[in-house]
Design an enzyme around this catalytic site. Sequence first.
Site, PDB file in Angstrom:
ATOM      1  N   ARG A  80       0.827  -1.203   0.000  1.00 42.98           N
ATOM      2  CA  ARG A  80       0.000   0.000   0.000  1.00 42.98           C
ATOM      3  C   ARG A  80       0.868   1.261   0.000  1.00 42.98           C
ATOM      4  O   ARG A  80       0.528   2.254  -0.656  1.00 42.98           O
ATOM      5  CB  ARG A  80      -0.945  -0.015   1.205  1.00 42.98           C
ATOM      6  CG  ARG A  80      -1.988   1.082   1.135  1.00 42.98           C
ATOM      7  CD  ARG A  80      -3.069   0.895   2.161  1.00 42.98           C
ATOM      8  NE  ARG A  80      -2.554   1.001   3.520  1.00 42.98           N
ATOM      9  CZ  ARG A  80      -3.252   0.663   4.596  1.00 42.98           C
ATOM     10  NH1 ARG A  80      -4.480   0.177   4.487  1.00 42.98           N
ATOM     11  NH2 ARG A  80      -2.731   0.802   5.791  1.00 42.98           N
ATOM     12  N   LYS A 183      -2.694   6.598   1.201  1.00 35.02           N
ATOM     13  CA  LYS A 183      -2.576   6.966   2.621  1.00 35.02           C
ATOM     14  C   LYS A 183      -1.635   8.163   2.720  1.00 35.02           C
ATOM     15  O   LYS A 183      -0.461   8.019   3.068  1.00 35.02           O
ATOM     16  CB  LYS A 183      -2.074   5.774   3.440  1.00 35.02           C
ATOM     17  CG  LYS A 183      -2.535   5.822   4.895  1.00 35.02           C
ATOM     18  CD  LYS A 183      -2.238   4.531   5.602  1.00 35.02           C
ATOM     19  CE  LYS A 183      -2.618   4.592   7.060  1.00 35.02           C
ATOM     20  NZ  LYS A 183      -4.063   4.376   7.284  1.00 35.02           N
ATOM     21  N   GLU A 219     -16.178   6.579   3.616  1.00 38.61           N
ATOM     22  CA  GLU A 219     -15.567   5.966   4.798  1.00 38.61           C
ATOM     23  C   GLU A 219     -15.578   6.907   5.986  1.00 38.61           C
ATOM     24  O   GLU A 219     -15.956   8.062   5.880  1.00 38.61           O
ATOM     25  CB  GLU A 219     -14.178   5.415   4.503  1.00 38.61           C
ATOM     26  CG  GLU A 219     -13.135   6.427   4.158  1.00 38.61           C
ATOM     27  CD  GLU A 219     -11.742   5.786   4.114  1.00 38.61           C
ATOM     28  OE1 GLU A 219     -11.385   5.078   5.066  1.00 38.61           O
ATOM     29  OE2 GLU A 219     -11.029   6.013   3.137  1.00 38.61           O
TER      30      GLU A 219
END
Length: 338
Positions: A80, A183, A219
């Site tokens: 990620r 992220k 989210e």
Amino acid sequence: MNTIDWKSLPFGYVKTDYNVRSYFKNGQWSPLEVSSDENLNIHMASTCLHYGQEAFEGMKAFRGKDGKIRLFRPDENGKRLELSAKGVMMQPVPIDLFVEACKKVIKLNERFVPPYGEGASLYLRPMLIGVGPQVGVKASAEYMFVVFATPVGPYFKEGFKPIKVQIVRDFDRAAPLGTGLFKVGGNYASSLVAIDRGHKEGFSSVLFLDAKEKKYIDEAGPANFFGIKNNTYVTPDSHTILRSITNMSLRDLAADMGMKVETRQVPVEELGTFEEAGACGTAAVISPIGSITDRETGKVYEYCKDGKAGKVCTQFYERLRGIQEGEIDDKFGWNVVV
Ligand SMILES: *Cc1c(COP(=O)(O)O)cnc(C)c1O
């Protein structure tokens, strides 16, 4: 030497002994360096400070009953970080270097890995930043990769209790074709005002909707959303959602428990049909949701009317924590023993 009260540790920064670093310069990553300095000495024109060339990860290491230290799926965090790096035009960190750095920082700070049974863990914060001086809008040619560790206490100090969540419609954390799936700090910067207002209005967390139509659940700040109904695990799918490794693991556990798994758009009205709802991420594993209040319409969706976490959320929490702490057979091969 250790006088830490593990049970009352907050989810915050506590100084540990060492961090590890690698630098990307002249086209290559340096061998890992060990540092005991909490500060970074970087150029004031670094791209991370001006143009948001920054990405991070969050993961936890647990000490098991058998004394072994386990790190949960570090290869997934490594992948990620690679995705996030490419998303904001940074040099990706090789996955092997990533995992090596994580293991090394745990070993160097072993005295800060909490004992088994306290509910506490050693939290790792890997980060990648552009450090080359640049004034024009351009990607940096130099990067710094740092992993530091800090012990964190049990997330649920008062027990595994349902939280109150608020839907916000007057803020977006990410644009429809923006950086929501990476992220990166920028997504957090754009969510802070809404989260702070939510806290002041009495909610533990806020739920963002899709930025384009405001019709679908996106989210919850730093955690993914899921709902449970008819023996089905339902979690939103969109370009702007950060791919939570906890969520990925819960989908596998749900399937393993004989549930159906659906990853798809979740319209806001569907909130009224779920038997249970939760938010998931490394920090809490699962936060069972007791109620969701739509700030604009005033509509309230309620789940745990008796004030207790639902059955499925509790099962998920116990199974995942059990695997992470080495109490339950790790049949998926998720743990890396350090
Ligand atoms: C880190 C993060 C999560 C949780 O991901 P995990 O891999 O489960 O820790 C969810 N949403 C956002 C925006 C995040 O940054």
